[in-house]
Every structure is written in structure tokens, then in C-alpha cells.
Motif scaffolding. Structure first.
Motif, short mmCIF file in Angstrom:
data_model
loop_
_atom_site.label_atom_id
_atom_site.label_comp_id
_atom_site.label_asym_id
_atom_site.label_seq_id
_atom_site.Cartn_x
_atom_site.Cartn_y
_atom_site.Cartn_z
N ALA A 1 0.83 -1.21 0.00
CA ALA A 1 0.00 0.00 0.00
C ALA A 1 0.86 1.25 0.00
CB ALA A 1 -0.94 -0.02 1.21
N SER A 2 1.70 1.39 -1.02
CA SER A 2 2.61 2.54 -1.09
C SER A 2 1.87 3.87 -1.15
CB SER A 2 3.53 2.41 -2.30
OG SER A 2 4.36 1.29 -2.16
N ALA A 3 0.77 3.95 -1.89
CA ALA A 3 0.02 5.20 -1.99
C ALA A 3 -0.54 5.61 -0.63
CB ALA A 3 -1.10 5.08 -3.02
N GLN A 4 -1.05 4.64 0.11
CA GLN A 4 -1.55 4.95 1.45
C GLN A 4 -0.40 5.35 2.37
OE1 GLN A 4 -4.34 2.27 3.18
NE2 GLN A 4 -4.20 3.21 5.18
N GLY A 5 0.73 4.68 2.24
CA GLY A 5 1.90 5.04 3.03
C GLY A 5 2.31 6.48 2.77
N ARG A 6 2.29 6.89 1.50
CA ARG A 6 2.64 8.27 1.13
C ARG A 6 1.67 9.25 1.80
NH1 ARG A 6 4.89 11.86 -1.54
NH2 ARG A 6 6.52 10.71 -2.58
N ARG A 7 0.37 8.95 1.78
CA ARG A 7 -0.61 9.84 2.40
C ARG A 7 -0.39 9.95 3.91
NH1 ARG A 7 -3.88 7.23 -1.32
NH2 ARG A 7 -4.67 5.78 0.23
N LEU A 8 -0.14 8.82 4.56
CA LEU A 8 0.07 8.84 6.01
C LEU A 8 1.32 9.63 6.38
CD1 LEU A 8 -0.79 5.10 6.72
CD2 LEU A 8 -2.07 7.08 7.56
N VAL A 9 2.40 9.40 5.64
CA VAL A 9 3.66 10.08 5.94
C VAL A 9 3.55 11.58 5.63
CG1 VAL A 9 6.12 10.21 5.41
CG2 VAL A 9 5.02 7.98 5.65
N THR A 10 2.84 11.92 4.56
CA THR A 10 2.64 13.33 4.23
C THR A 10 1.85 14.04 5.33
OG1 THR A 10 2.75 12.85 1.87
CG2 THR A 10 1.70 14.92 2.50
N ARG A 11 0.84 13.37 5.87
CA ARG A 11 0.08 13.94 6.99
C ARG A 11 0.97 14.10 8.22
NH1 ARG A 11 -2.96 17.25 9.46
NH2 ARG A 11 -4.22 16.42 11.15
N VAL B 1 13.56 16.90 13.34
CA VAL B 1 13.91 15.49 13.24
C VAL B 1 12.74 14.69 12.69
CG1 VAL B 1 14.59 13.42 14.52
CG2 VAL B 1 15.67 15.61 15.03
N GLY B 2 11.55 14.94 13.19
CA GLY B 2 10.36 14.26 12.69
C GLY B 2 10.14 14.55 11.21
N GLN B 3 10.35 15.80 10.81
CA GLN B 3 10.22 16.17 9.40
C GLN B 3 11.21 15.40 8.54
OE1 GLN B 3 10.30 20.51 8.78
NE2 GLN B 3 9.63 20.71 10.90
N ALA B 4 12.46 15.36 9.00
CA ALA B 4 13.49 14.65 8.23
C ALA B 4 13.19 13.16 8.13
CB ALA B 4 14.86 14.89 8.86
N GLN B 5 12.72 12.57 9.23
CA GLN B 5 12.37 11.14 9.19
C GLN B 5 11.25 10.88 8.20
OE1 GLN B 5 11.60 10.45 13.36
NE2 GLN B 5 13.66 9.67 13.71
N CYS B 6 10.28 11.78 8.15
CA CYS B 6 9.19 11.63 7.17
C CYS B 6 9.73 11.76 5.75
CB CYS B 6 8.11 12.69 7.42
SG CYS B 6 7.10 12.37 8.88
N GLU B 7 10.63 12.70 5.54
CA GLU B 7 11.19 12.88 4.20
C GLU B 7 11.99 11.66 3.76
OE1 GLU B 7 11.33 17.75 4.27
OE2 GLU B 7 13.14 16.63 4.81
#
Length: 173
Positions: free
Chosen positions: A51-61, A73-79
């Protein structure tokens, strides 16, 4: 996922409020970083579940929430996660760009392991894209950072990454 062996990647960003005893869950006593941390971790496992598309949405949020709280740090981990997802779905240029943003943030907070993660992934992407000299450069930077920090498992990851083409039956640089 690719970065199970980096301890800083799984550790949540620390709250600035020290706790003497565990907090009792209540709306008026809630760490605002818990929600983005949970979203980031759910996004981390989503590609493994197809579910890569869902993963992208969750991480973007999660990234949006970490920005709201000015948690670099949280921003960098998301990136890093967004870069990994982009790499896995073949969006290599977008992955390189977002990983570069993460590397800059990790450098700002002096997180050597986080920066090395970015460079390892960038090296893998460059290998996949047929740029062996750029891949060598990225992996060498990661290896130097990891050796200075004494993180031998990370050094092993870099060595594995530099041998991946041979393991995959393609030309090894």
C-alpha cells in the motif's frame, strides 16, 4: 523497508517535557507528537503491505504535523520515508530531491545516522539509475559518517549496498 537497522529511525522524537511518571491518557495531557509519530510508523509499514500510496498519504500527513510543531527530526524522518517510497515505486528524481531535503535537516541537527540513511538511499537510487560514480560518492560519504560514529551495522549496510549490483547479476562498480 530498507532501514530497519538504524536505531534513530524508529525512535520517536523526544518531547521537550520530561515526565516523572508515565502520563495517564487524557485529552488535556497529551503529547502532540504522538499522532504524527504513529502516522509516520504506519506509513513506514504500508509499502511492505503493498500500500505505497496509502503510506505516502500517512507520511505526508505526519510531515504536516511535524512542521506545525517545528520538529525538524520528525520532518526529516518523514522525508526519508517519502524518499524510500518514491524509490520503491520508481519515482527516482523525486526521491533524490526529498532525500536531499532530509539530509540537510539531519545535518542541521547533527544527526549523523539520519544523514547517512539519506546518502545510502541516494546511492541505491543512483545505482538503479545507472550512475555508478555518483552512487560510489554517496555511499562513500555515508560510510565515512558511519565509521566516525562507530555504527558498524550501518557500515555493513553500505558495504552491502556497494556490492548489490554484483549480487543482482549486473556490473559491479
Amino acid at each position: 523497508t530498507l532501514f530497519f537497522f538504524f536505531p534513530s529511525f524508529h525512535n520517536p522524537p523526544f518531547s521537550s517535557t520530561p515526565l516523572v511518571s508515565p502520563p495517564r491518557p487524557s485529552p488535556d495531557h497529551c503529547d502532540p507528537l504522538q499522532e504524527p509519530q504513529c502516522l509516520r510508523l504506519l506509513g513506514h509499514i504500508s509499502p511492505d503491505l503493498g500500500a505505497s500510496a496509502q503510506g505516502r498519504r500517512l507520511v505526508t500527513r505526519a510531515l504536516t504535523l511535524f512542521r506545525r510543531h517545528a520538529n525538524v527530526v520528525g520532518q526529516a524522518q518523514c522525508e526519508v520515508l517519502l524518499g524510500e517510497i518514491d524509490y520503491l515505486v520508481g519515482e527516482h528524481q523525486r526521491a533524490l530531491a526529498v532525500l536531499n531535503q532530509a539530509a540537510v535537516k539531519f545535518s542541521q541537527v547533527k544527526d549523523v545516522l539520519g544523514r547517512a540513511q539519506c546518502h545510502i538511499l541516494q546511492g541505491f537510487i543512483e545505482q538503479s539509475g545507472g550512475s555508478p560514480s555518483r552512487a560510489r560518492e554517496m555511499l562513500a560519504v555515508a560510510r565515512a559518517d558511519l565509521e566516525r560514529s562507530g555504527y558498524r551495522l550501518g557500515v555493513a549496510a553500505v558495504l552491502w549496498g556497494s556490492c548489490r549490483p554484483r549480487l543482482l547479476g549486473t556490473r559491479c562498480w
